[in-house]
Write an enzyme that holds these catalytic residues in place. Structure first.
Site, short mmCIF file in Angstrom:
data_model
loop_
_atom_site.label_atom_id
_atom_site.label_comp_id
_atom_site.label_asym_id
_atom_site.label_seq_id
_atom_site.Cartn_x
_atom_site.Cartn_y
_atom_site.Cartn_z
N ASP A 139 35.82 67.85 41.87
CA ASP A 139 36.67 66.68 41.74
C ASP A 139 37.60 66.95 40.56
O ASP A 139 37.31 67.79 39.69
CB ASP A 139 35.85 65.42 41.52
CG ASP A 139 36.59 64.16 41.93
OD1 ASP A 139 37.82 64.22 42.08
OD2 ASP A 139 35.94 63.11 42.09
N GLU A 173 41.58 46.56 42.81
CA GLU A 173 40.33 47.29 43.03
C GLU A 173 40.71 48.74 43.34
O GLU A 173 41.57 49.00 44.18
CB GLU A 173 39.50 46.68 44.16
CG GLU A 173 40.16 46.64 45.53
CD GLU A 173 39.20 46.29 46.65
OE1 GLU A 173 37.98 46.24 46.41
OE2 GLU A 173 39.67 46.05 47.77
#
Length: 832
Positions: A225, A570
């Site tokens: 990542d 969000e």
């Protein structure tokens, strides 16, 4: 290659090596629900919405279409030597198959929900669509991420050390990854930011070597990542090793093959640390070579070195086509979930003379696209869709409220002046080449306001300066509506700084108290990358109220309130300052207070009311469930999502979406967000009463199930049994049904309450009956013990086949379905 050349090939920005005929290649590409961040592209519903379709074949088609658009984008901007830039390659960092274990996680919208089996089947469908079925070449490379135990909180993801039990790891966190590797043949896996049992995910040999490669037979490459490799050694992160060289050495030896850098580390991909690790004996060069072979095999199989590139029928214009947009709309329609429909308010009867469309998401681009999105050329909001579907009706649109506060409107032109004395209206604007306000000035002019729009390849930044005249005294909120970062100064105060790093920012606003009639110096700065921009200076003045929305509702024959959330509040590591939100995650499941207040006032008018929710995670809309007659879950439905919502309201199709997550009544029903134990979480281990259960969704027609037929009621050690049932459409119109098969093991230690093990979405005409057949195997009938061993346990097994789970609550009857029972007569241990 020299050692230095090898080291540079192990980062996501791999440079060209002309003497070896190797073009440059940037591995970083996002394709969560369409080609992202590469300009105009077809934008499909957000992943959680596509999961709500429960339609694996349709998702496979979407994946194949996205792969076509990746190929087209690669051709559109390919280097003469065949190389590619940022977001123009063919290695796709999707899908996200992490388990959405807690609805407070802001990135849960990127997943396929909370169930391991559903996530695995949908992941396989998407991956096989992306990678294609050519026997020699890959259409694109798909990436299962984030391996393996990751689902928030966002605020601590670079420092979190997760300790899942052996049971939860095997039972919940690993199955979807296993399925995408062993069945989906995914070519790439992304390792996580956090640590698992004390070891960083990208240095975890148990996960990457013992599990991924030895147990599951994975043959592809592992990419970190972005920034996760640096987490191994960073002092402000996991700090697992003392030095950077030691950190990358540990990572590569454990099975990581490619480093994605990140913005926090100036996009570093650590080539100098790789060289240092090899020269100091910490990293064998043979390990470097092993990773290079895996990476170059992927590039070769993509045809990047082939003189006649594969998939020659795809052209540089094969994106955002009418056919692709039609598929996006089809998926949006399939994803819609009808949560409630008291008194059959829906579908709308006839054509209302006046429809009031109210709420912060009614005309919102953000609410269409979610996060990790591309640029739809012709976005259709819910307001647009209702206007198109009811051209003869009078449509009244009032925002009424913002997502998390007062409604924000454009600052009026007549409040802005170029000079302090206000002799000239407007603002001075300077446009800069590049996104940092440092390049050459490309244009200086006077404009009426701080706003501009474009549609075309561009990267720029701008500064507007002038004077603001306050029309009244009190507290004002300011924001710059933008696809990228912004800053606003009023007087000598920096009111808001959301400059960001290049991705879509939050809707962070700033407040300042102004006096009526005073003149305040104003400066607005913003930057933009990509092909679409709609930037505008917004404010919420002191007198902003909901009166216009109530007035519109009183005039209407039908009110459609479009609320919920957006990926501006969000998402991934965000700045959001509002009750109920923290760092992109949520602390409350409630509908934001400003929306709840307006919804209640509109309901009090007594007008027929439909609530349309647009969000990427569960909302505890308890008041609405008790008072609003019809509720639709539309998710973030993509570029043509407004047409899909309008079509559902009008009854152009019968909704058949099903919830891929549990809608809880409150976060108080859940364990702590930081607790990764599955006890009390998801429908599999939650024993309370949900607001809407996993698998729930209503229809405009009705279905009936016959008694099921089993190939045998007593099953041996192979676990194989065939189950069939007749499903009939006994309602008044055609429609889809999602047949769900759940397995329960009464009294078996470690077994969930029930577990989804098979499903099929099928279309049935009015009066049609069809037999649905499922074959269960040992894995479907197994349970996981406390030591993480998956096994068949002799004893009774209960089956339920229906349109949802066999659960009910007042006002929400159980889904149609039938039960069956079988006996497992022999035990067996299953391979990992």
């Amino acid at each position: 290659m020299t050692l230095d050349e090898k080291a540079h090939q192990l980062g996501h920005t791999a440079p060209a090596i002309p003497r070896l005929g190797i073009p440059q290649y940037n591995w970083w590409n996002e394709g969560l629900h369409g080609v992202a961040r590469a300009g105009i592209a077809t934008v499909f519903p957000q992943a959680i919405g596509m999961a709500a379709s429960w339609d694996a074949p349709l998702l496979h088609q979407v994946g194949d279409t996205i792969a076509t658009e990746f190929r087209a984008k690669h051709l559109e901007r390919r280097h003469p030597d065949g190389g590619s830039d940022f977001y123009r390659g063919l290695t796709v960092w999707s899908p996200n198959i992490n388990i959405f274990r807690d609805p407070r996680w802001g990135r849960g919208q990127e997943t396929y929900g909370e169930d391991p089996y559903l996530s695995g089947r949908l992941g396989i469908a998407f991956i096989t669509g992306l990678q294609g079925d050519d026997p020699k070449f890959l259409k694109t490379v798909a990436t299962s991420k984030h391996f393996a135990v990751h689902s928030g909180p966002e605020s601590n993801r670079h420092r979190e050390d997760v300790h899942p039990s052996a049971h939860d790891l095997e039972d919940t966190y690993l199955p979807a990854f296993r399925a995408t590797v062993t069945e989906g043949k995914v070519e790439s896996v992304m390792c996580v930011y956090n640590a698992v049992d004390g070891v960083p995910g990208c240095a975890n040999s148990f996960l990457m070597e013992e599990t991924l490669r030895r147990s599951w037979g994975f043959k592809g490459y592992v990419v970190s990542d972005c920034g996760a490799a640096a987490n191994i050694y960073r002092e402000d992160a996991l700090h697992y090793t003392k030095t950077a060289a030691e950190g990358v050495a540990v990572g590569f030896k454990a099975g990581m093959d490619l480093i994605c850098g990140d913005y926090r580390n100036e996009m570093t991909t650590d080539p100098e640390n790789i060289v240092a690790a090899v020269k100091t004996g910490q990293l064998p060069e043979a390990v470097v070579d092993r990773s290079l072979l895996r990476l170059f095999e992927a590039r070769v199989r993509l045809g990047l070195f082939d003189p006649q590139p594969p998939f020659a029928d795809i052209t540089a214009k094969d994106y955002d086509t009418p056919e692709h947009r039609a598929l996006s709309r089809k998926m949006a329609e399939a994803s819609m979930v009808l949560l409630k429909n008291k008194g059959d308010l829906l579908p709308i009867k006839g054509t209302p003379k006046t429809i009031a469309v109210i709420g912060p998401n009614a005309d919102s681009f953000d609410a269409l696209v979610g996060n990790y999105y591309g640029t739809p050329s012709k976005p259709v909001t819910v307001l647009d869709g209702i206007r198109a579907r009811y051209p003869g009706a009078r449509i009244l649109h009032v925002q009424g409220t913002g997502l998390i506060g007062a409604a924000e409107v454009a600052v009026p032109d007549d409040m802005l002046c170029v000079d302090a004395a206000c002799a000239t209206r407007g603002l001075k604007v300077e446009f800069f080449k590049g996104p940092d306000l440092q390049g050459s000035v490309t244009e200086t002019s006077t404009q009426p306001n701080a706003r501009f729009d474009w549609l075309g390849e561009r990267e720029t930044s701008a500064r507007w300066t002038g004077t603001l005249v306050a029309p009244e005294s009190g507290e004002y909120g300011f924001r710059f509506a933008s696809e990228n970062g912004y800053r606003i100064w009023v007087g000598d105060k920096l009111v808001i700084d959301e400059w960001g790093v290049g991705d879509a920012p939050s809707i962070l606003s700033g407040k300042i108290t102004l006096e009526k009639g005073r003149h305040y110096p104003l400066r607005v700065e913003g930057f933009q990358r990509g092909q679409r921009s709609s930037q505008q200076l917004l404010w919420s003045p002191p007198s902003a109220d909901e009166g216009h929305a109530i007035a519109a509702a009183k005039q209407a024959d039908l009110v459609v309130f479009v609320g919920g959330l957006s990926a501006r509040i969000e998402g991934e590591e965000m700045k959001v300052k509002a009750p109920g939100f923290a760092g992109g995650d949520r602390t409350s499941l409630d509908l934001p207070a400003s929306q709840q207040k307006l919804l209640q006032r509109i309901h009090a008018t007594g007008k027929p009311l439909v609530l349309v929710l647009m969000n990427g995670s569960a909302l505890g809309v308890n008041w609405a469930d008790a008072h609003v007659p019809a509720i639709v879950e539309a998710w973030y439905p993509g570029g043509d999502g407004g047409h899909a919502v309008a079509g559902l309201l009008a009854g152009d199709f019968s909704p058949a979406g099903r919830l891929p997550v549990t809608f809880y009544k409150s976060a108080d029903q859940l364990p702590a967000f930081t607790d990764y134990r599955m006890a009390g979480r998801t429908y599999r281990y939650f024993t309370g009463a949900p607001l809407y259960p996993f698998g729930h969704g209503l229809s405009y027609t009705r279905f009936r199930y016959s008694a099921p037929t089993l190939s045998s009621a007593r099953v041996g050690a192979d676990g194989k049994v065939a189950v069939s049932v007749e499903v009939g459409n006994v309602g008044a119109r055609d429609g889809d049904e999602v047949v769900q098969l759940y397995v329960s093991h009464p009294g078996a230690a470690g077994a969930p309450v029930r577990a989804l093990e098979r499903f099929e979405r099928l279309h049935l005409k009015k009066g049609e009956t069809r037999r649905v057949r499922f074959t269960l195997d040992a894995r479907a009938l197994s349970v996981v013990d406390a030591k993480g061993v998956r096994r068949l346990v002799p004893g009774r097994v209960d089956l339920w086949i229906g349109g949802g789970q066999p659960v009910a609550r007042p006002g929400l009857p159980a889904a149609a379905g039938v039960a069956a029972q079988l006996e497992l007569r022999a035990g067996a241990v299953l391979p990992r």
